[in-house]
Design an enzyme around this catalytic site. Structure first.
Site, mmCIF file in Angstrom:
data_model
loop_
_atom_site.group_PDB
_atom_site.id
_atom_site.type_symbol
_atom_site.label_atom_id
_atom_site.label_comp_id
_atom_site.label_asym_id
_atom_site.label_seq_id
_atom_site.Cartn_x
_atom_site.Cartn_y
_atom_site.Cartn_z
ATOM 1 N N SER A 180 0.808 -1.225 0.000
ATOM 2 C CA SER A 180 0.000 0.000 0.000
ATOM 3 C C SER A 180 0.841 1.275 0.000
ATOM 4 O O SER A 180 0.513 2.217 -0.733
ATOM 5 C CB SER A 180 -0.964 -0.001 1.192
ATOM 6 O OG SER A 180 -1.858 -1.076 1.055
ATOM 7 N N LYS A 240 -9.423 -5.828 10.401
ATOM 8 C CA LYS A 240 -10.515 -5.368 9.528
ATOM 9 C C LYS A 240 -11.890 -5.431 10.201
ATOM 10 O O LYS A 240 -12.772 -4.637 9.879
ATOM 11 C CB LYS A 240 -10.548 -6.200 8.241
ATOM 12 C CG LYS A 240 -9.477 -5.811 7.233
ATOM 13 C CD LYS A 240 -9.680 -6.587 5.946
ATOM 14 C CE LYS A 240 -8.749 -6.106 4.856
ATOM 15 N NZ LYS A 240 -9.006 -6.755 3.568
ATOM 16 N N GLY A 290 -13.612 -20.366 -0.886
ATOM 17 C CA GLY A 290 -13.243 -19.748 0.381
ATOM 18 C C GLY A 290 -14.454 -19.085 1.009
ATOM 19 O O GLY A 290 -15.465 -18.821 0.315
#
Ligand code: NAP
Length: 294
Positions: free
Chosen positions: A24, A73, A133
């Protein structure tokens, strides 16, 4: 980032644990430099027990925005002043934007995924989507597919209960056919328009594996997107390509979710040609050098 850091320079960053391998900073500082904005973006290593004081401290110090990665998160939501509707449905945020009282949370993973699909002319409406997933990335993919009116979603996961939980979660918000299976039940499913692989299987250093490897599996799919981006070409994508599927690598999603965060923070649009340049810039990082292999 401007050529020089001054008293005016706005600070942005990413929090996570571990954080040293994050791409990032490379993406955001490249964007800021290209757009000549006086901002800097830095990585902050933050362990779970430091999360509350870390967020409070960032706000006090005037940090304008933060990206959030593993393992924060979901837990960071408790520290926020406000949360955007899609992020709230997901139960996970990856972008914090400063407000008067604290930070507002957003999730740009779904938008990043959607843009990478659009870049390859892949549409979701009325399509049959398979998601491999059932973790955080799967939730963003499944919710985005439901939001964009996919026809049907199959979720395949090692732990069936987690796939069932995700299916139930999506159906709380969207009236859509979602079915849960274990990974080895792929042979019950036909005519898949798009398969989105969201587990960490195939990620460096265990690059010689894919969650499903049978050629017959790939013959039932039109397009395969793998969210894993290290390596860019995963074993899954190689097998899919050999069978003639269209393939999309996870680096695009990574770059486009970052671009969305940048746009949210700076209330601007990043031109498409610059987005392509960022993608190219980050791709270069993965090209093996003569003396170094990732
Ligand atoms: P997560 O919430 O921990 O979910 C992991 C998922 O992978 C679960 O469904 C888990 O199955 C499955 N899994 C893990 N190891 C497995 C194995 N050995 N065999 C079979 N299934 C296995 O993780 P996440 O946040 O979703 O992240 C997953 C991957 O997506 C990571 O590699 C991350 O870097 C990548 N990612 C990429 C982007 C991007 O922008 N390209 C964005 C977000 C994430 P169980 O339920 O059975 O445990």
């Amino acid at each position: 980032m401007g050529s020089q850091i001054t008293g005016q320079t706005a600070i942005y960053g990413v929090i996570g644990d571990p954080i040293t391998h994050s791409l990032s900073p490379m993406i955001h500082n490249y964007l800021a430099k290209s757009l000549q904005q006086d901002v800097i973006y830095v990585p902050f290593s933050l362990s779970p027990h430091q999360l509350r004081t870390g967020i409070e401290g960032a706000w006090v110090l005037g940090v304008q925005g933060l990206n959030v990665t593993i393992p924060h998160k979901e837990t960071v939501i408790n520290q926020l002043d406000h949360i955007d509707e899609f992020a709230s449905q997901l139960g996970a945020v990856n972008t914090l934007k400063r407000t008067e009282k604290g930070y507002k949370g957003y999730n740009t993973d779904g938008d990043g995924l959607f843009q990478s699909l659009a870049r390859h002319q892949v549409v979701l409406e009325n399509k049959t989507i398979m998601i491999i997933g059932a973790g955080g990335a799967a939730r963003a993919a499944a919710m985005m597919a439901a939001k964009k009116k996919a026809g049907r979603i199959y979720i395949l996961n090692r732990t069936l209960q987690n796939a069932i939980n995700l299916a139930n979660h999506i159906q709380k918000f969207y009236d859509i056919d979602v079915q849960a299976y274990t990974l080895d039940q792929w042979d019950k499913i036909f005519n898949i328009d798009l398969c989105i692989q969201t587990t960490s299987i195939g990620m460096h250093p265990h690059i010689e594996v894919a969650p499903i490897e049978e050629p017959e599996f790939f013959s039932r799919i039109h397009t395969v997107l793998d969210v894993v981006y290290n390596p860019i070409q995963t074993k899954l994508l190689s097998l899919a390509e050999e069978t003639g599927c269209q393939t999309i690598n996870g680096l695009e999603m990574l770059v486009f979710q970052a671009v969305r965060a940048y746009e949210l923070w700076h209330e601007t649009r990043v031109p498409m040609n610059l987005q392509e340049k960022v993608l190219d810039h980050v791709s270069q990082y993965f090209k093996p050098k003569d003396d170094q292999k990732l």
